[in-house]
Design an enzyme around this catalytic site. Structure first.
Site, short mmCIF file in Angstrom:
data_model
loop_
_atom_site.label_atom_id
_atom_site.label_comp_id
_atom_site.label_asym_id
_atom_site.label_seq_id
_atom_site.Cartn_x
_atom_site.Cartn_y
_atom_site.Cartn_z
N GLY A 85 0.83 -1.20 0.00
CA GLY A 85 0.00 0.00 0.00
C GLY A 85 0.86 1.25 0.00
N PRO A 86 0.20 2.41 -0.12
CG PRO A 86 -1.41 3.97 -0.64
CD PRO A 86 -1.25 2.59 -0.18
N PRO A 87 2.76 4.84 0.94
CG PRO A 87 4.43 6.21 0.09
CD PRO A 87 3.14 5.58 -0.26
N GLY A 88 3.17 5.63 4.42
CA GLY A 88 2.52 6.33 5.53
C GLY A 88 1.17 5.79 5.93
N GLY B 171 0.81 2.97 7.75
CA GLY B 171 0.89 2.18 8.97
C GLY B 171 1.53 0.80 8.83
CE LYS B 172 3.64 0.07 3.11
NZ LYS B 172 3.08 1.44 3.02
CB THR B 173 6.97 0.80 9.27
OG1 THR B 173 7.23 0.97 7.89
CG2 THR B 173 8.24 0.49 10.00
CB SER C 194 -6.28 3.97 -15.65
OG SER C 194 -5.34 4.73 -14.96
CE LYS D 119 -6.65 4.94 -11.16
NZ LYS D 119 -7.07 4.02 -12.24
P1 ADP Z 1 4.41 2.95 6.14
O1 ADP Z 1 5.32 1.95 6.72
O2 ADP Z 1 3.13 2.40 5.60
O3 ADP Z 1 5.05 3.88 5.19
P2 ADP Z 1 4.37 3.99 8.84
O4 ADP Z 1 4.05 2.75 9.57
O5 ADP Z 1 5.76 4.49 8.88
O6 ADP Z 1 3.89 3.88 7.33
O7 ADP Z 1 3.37 5.12 9.34
C1 ADP Z 1 3.69 6.48 9.38
C2 ADP Z 1 3.23 7.08 10.70
O8 ADP Z 1 1.82 7.08 10.77
C3 ADP Z 1 3.70 6.28 11.89
O9 ADP Z 1 4.06 7.16 12.92
C4 ADP Z 1 2.49 5.48 12.29
O10 ADP Z 1 2.50 5.18 13.65
C5 ADP Z 1 1.36 6.40 11.92
N1 ADP Z 1 0.13 5.65 11.56
C6 ADP Z 1 -0.16 5.11 10.37
N2 ADP Z 1 -1.38 4.53 10.37
C7 ADP Z 1 -1.88 4.73 11.61
C8 ADP Z 1 -3.11 4.38 12.25
N3 ADP Z 1 -4.08 3.71 11.60
N4 ADP Z 1 -3.29 4.74 13.52
C9 ADP Z 1 -2.32 5.42 14.19
N5 ADP Z 1 -1.15 5.79 13.66
C10 ADP Z 1 -0.91 5.46 12.38
#
Ligand code: ADP
Length: 664
Positions: free
Chosen positions: A246-249, A251-253, A571, A614
């Site tokens: 999925g897109p960056p940011g 919550g994956k990490t 697309s 989108k």
């Molecule tokens: P990714 O690995 O997908 O790029 P991160 O896990 O680094 O994203 O998430 C970026 C920031 O957003 C982190 O500080 C994370 O804790 C926070 N975050 C992302 N999704 C959520 C969520 N659903 N609830 C609370 N915090 C979130």
């Protein structure tokens, strides 16, 4: 002379110390053997030679690896769920899938193997059961074939050890029945000397192995162990590795981190995007002084655990200018059939990676090789709506940043409108990475002010006005509502690595000779879409009222600004087409109507992917209407009301419909 004697003695002491370290290091025998052998070489060569340094570093490395050092798993699933919820808002289906995955993993990893010992001779039966129980197996016994079958009906067994010669139902018949009804169960025949030929026959008929009485204990242990290995392999092979896509940011990490915390395991990340060649994964051969193991072994050594959670980031970034085949190198690491005996080129002896929990992450999965994808259980992460972002910010990001910048939670408060202002005017993203950065930046500035002001700040309330003071003028403009409808400019929606995005396709005409010029970092597929769009318009020139000889004397230029972003995929076909029709009919295209769709030369609109991303992008850009291929109806129906808020979604079947929706 005496001096050299002292040197020599201390060298031998040193070698002796190393020898002791090797024996204390808990290495598996094959590794210990190699280390010993290497040490023998060291004892003989000069400490000033390069080989000595290489050998010494190597032994040191082997000794310092956590061969059997594992953290104990915390298997409390309720606690795990609590931890996932504690740090993450929403993501319910994702959390549920993770919990399921953990449950299965935990069960598989921790279930004691179940064995059934069948023998009509009591002493033999008890002996065997005793030996196996000492190996920590869950052992049931049965005195004859009938009873064995009853046990097999009542519950599942991994391995049956059956005497070949018994009363009415003998080992052979038992084997037949097990093969038919319990095909996952392995059978090991136990046989006296006289019946060895029958035992061999049994193996030909599908028994896993046979052992002859009187048996050696090691032989029994080994046969059972090998039979069980096959069991775990089977259970583990498919979908054994989680992949967060999925897109960056989104919550994956941070979910990966929480999984590790929930299990009580150590956590580390390896950015695959930074790896340049196979040796980064498999290690360098030990032929020169600077040779190193691959990143996986390095990380395991660094965090001193043989069963951490390792997150392999940016799976989709690997491969661009990578030397060698990243897919197969990764498979060696990830595939349960291979990673039990992963041999890093530097180590040269197998290291068991089977208890490491790997989690992969990727922004998009298009570029991931199929054999790898087969092994993954993909969990899709999607962008957040503006409302979700606001809630995550007020519940998680703001308190976290306020705390981290040394401010006290009771004294700093962000208004919801202020957070919304940051979301809308200072960030444009599917996830919340930049949002968190901006909040951090505001908190840092407040911290600075509070230090500068004597007596500290009493209470700071962050309103939308304050945001401008702290973050400067807004960064993003709403190009959609702030711009005018134009001829030859159409609004489109595309998917990028960072989620969904809005694009403006521009078309221009000039005197020339039928040329089609395409610019703006477009990939091959998108270029082809442009050609198809032009062909469609030309072949339907009469319908659109375009003079027949127009194309004879004109060049057409199609441009998609934001050249820095690579754009590709089919697309955008519909958007390009509409830009062309607008240009050639002189009807301006409504800026606030955005579209996505692939087109065919016959004017059909084909369905496309990433509708959710989108539509989210459209909302971020304040688009009013989104035109979606009719054949994406299901995707549209799946969208939550929150996503659809403020945008009108129109399903379109034909190009004619779209023309009238978009063009003024
Ligand atoms: P990714 O690995 O997908 O790029 P991160 O896990 O680094 O994203 O998430 C970026 C920031 O957003 C982190 O500080 C994370 O804790 C926070 N975050 C992302 N999704 C959520 C969520 N659903 N609830 C609370 N915090 C979130």
């Amino acid at each position: 002379m005496k001096f050299f004697k002292i040197m020599e003695d201390s060298h031998q002491d040193f070698i002796g110390e190393l020898r002791q370290k090797i024996s204390l290091s808990n290495m598996p025998p094959p590794a210990a053997k190699i280390a010993e052998r290497e040490l023998d070489v060291l004892a003989r060569i000069s400490p000033s030679s390069a080989e000595y340094t290489i050998g010494l570093t190597y032994i040191d490395y082997l000794v310092s690896l956590p061969w059997n050092k594992k953290t104990e798993d915390n298997l409390d699933l309720a606690r795990a769920e609590r931890i996932l919820n504690e740090n993450h808002y929403g993501l319910n289906t994702i959390k549920e899938r993770i919990m399921e995955h953990l449950a299965v993993k935990v069960l598989m990893m921790n279930r004691k193997a179940r064995l059934l010992v069948v023998d009509d001779e009591e002493i033999a039966r008890k002996n065997l059961a005793h030996v196996l129980r000492k190996e920590d197996y869950d052992v049931t016994t049965a005195a004859d074939g009938e009873r064995a079958l009853r046990e097999l009906e009542a519950s599942e067994f991994d391995v049956v050890l059956a005497d070949l010669r018994m009363g009415r139902i003998d080992g052979m018949e038992l084997l037949d029945r097990i093969r038919i009804r319990h095909s996952e169960t392995r059978v090991i025949m136990v046989t006296g000397f006289a019946t060895v030929p029958s035992a061999i026959e049994a193996v030909q008929k599908g028994a896993f192995h046979y052992i002859a009485k009187p048996f050696k204990l090691d032989e029994v242990r080994d046969a059972v162990k090998r039979a069980l290995e096959k069991r775990t392999l089977r259970a583990n092979t498919k979908g054994s590795v989680l992949c967060f896509a999925g897109p960056p940011g989104t919550g994956k990490t941070s979910l990966g981190r929480s999984i590790a915390r929930a299990l009580g395991r150590k956590f580390t990340r390896i950015a695959l995007g930074g790896l340049k060649d196979e040796a980064d994964i498999r290690g360098h051969r030990r032929t020169y002084v600077g040779a190193k193991p691959g990143r996986v072994i390095e990380e395991i050594r660094r965090i001193e655990s043989a069963n951490p959670v390792i997150m392999l980031d940016e799976l989709d970034k690997i491969g661009r200018d990578f030397k060698g085949d990243p897919g197969s190198a990764l498979l060696e690491v990830l595939d349960p059939e291979q990673n039990r005996a992963f041999t890093d080129h530097y180590l040269d002896v197998p290291f068991d990676l089977s208890s490491v929990m790997f989690i992969l992450t990727a922004n998009v999965l298009d570029t991931v090789p199929a054999p790898l994808r087969d092994r993954m259980e993909v969990i899709e992460f999607t962008g957040y709506t503006q409302e979700e972002k606001t809630r995550i910010a007020s519940r998680f990001l703001c308190p976290k940043q306020i705390g981290e910048k040394g401010l006290s939670a009771g004294r700093v408060a962000f208004d919801d409108e202020a957070v919304l202002k940051i979301i809308q005017e200072y960030t444009r993203e599917a996830g919340i990475r930049n949002l968190e950065r901006k909040i951090a930046s505001v908190c840092r500035k407040i911290a600075k002010e509070s230090v500068e002001r004597q007596g500290g700040l009493l209470f700071v309330r962050i309103t939308p006005d304050e945001i401008e003071r702290y973050l400067g003028r807004k960064k993003y403009h709403f190009e959609v509502i702030e711009g005018k409808d134009r001829i030859g400019v159409a609004t489109g929606l595309v998917r990028t690595e960072s989620g969904g995005d809005i694009i403006f396709v521009e078309a221009a005409k000039m005197k020339g000779t039928k040329e089609l010029i395409i610019t703006g970092s477009l990939g091959d597929v998108m270029r082809e879409s442009a050609q198809a769009a032009l062909s469609y318009v030309r072949s339907n020139a009469a319908v659109f009222g375009i003079p027949e000889d127009f194309f004879e004397h004109h060049d057409i230029h199609i441009h998609v600004p934001s050249g820095a972003i690579q754009k590709d995929g089919p697309s955008a076909g519909l958007t390009i087409l509409i830009a062309l029709v607008s240009l050639l009919t002189g009807r301006p295209a409504r800026r606030e109507v955005a579209m996505t769709g692939e087109i065919t030369l016959t004017g059909r609109i084909l369905p496309v992917g990433a509708i959710r991303e989108k539509v989210l992008a459209a909302r971020r850009a304040k688009v009013k209407t989104v035109v979606v291929p009719a054949r994406n109806r299901e995707d549209v129906e799946e969208l939550s009301d929150e996503i659809k808020k403020d945008v009108e979604l129109r399903l379109a079947d034909s190009i004619a419909e779209v023309v009238d929706t978009v063009l003024v």
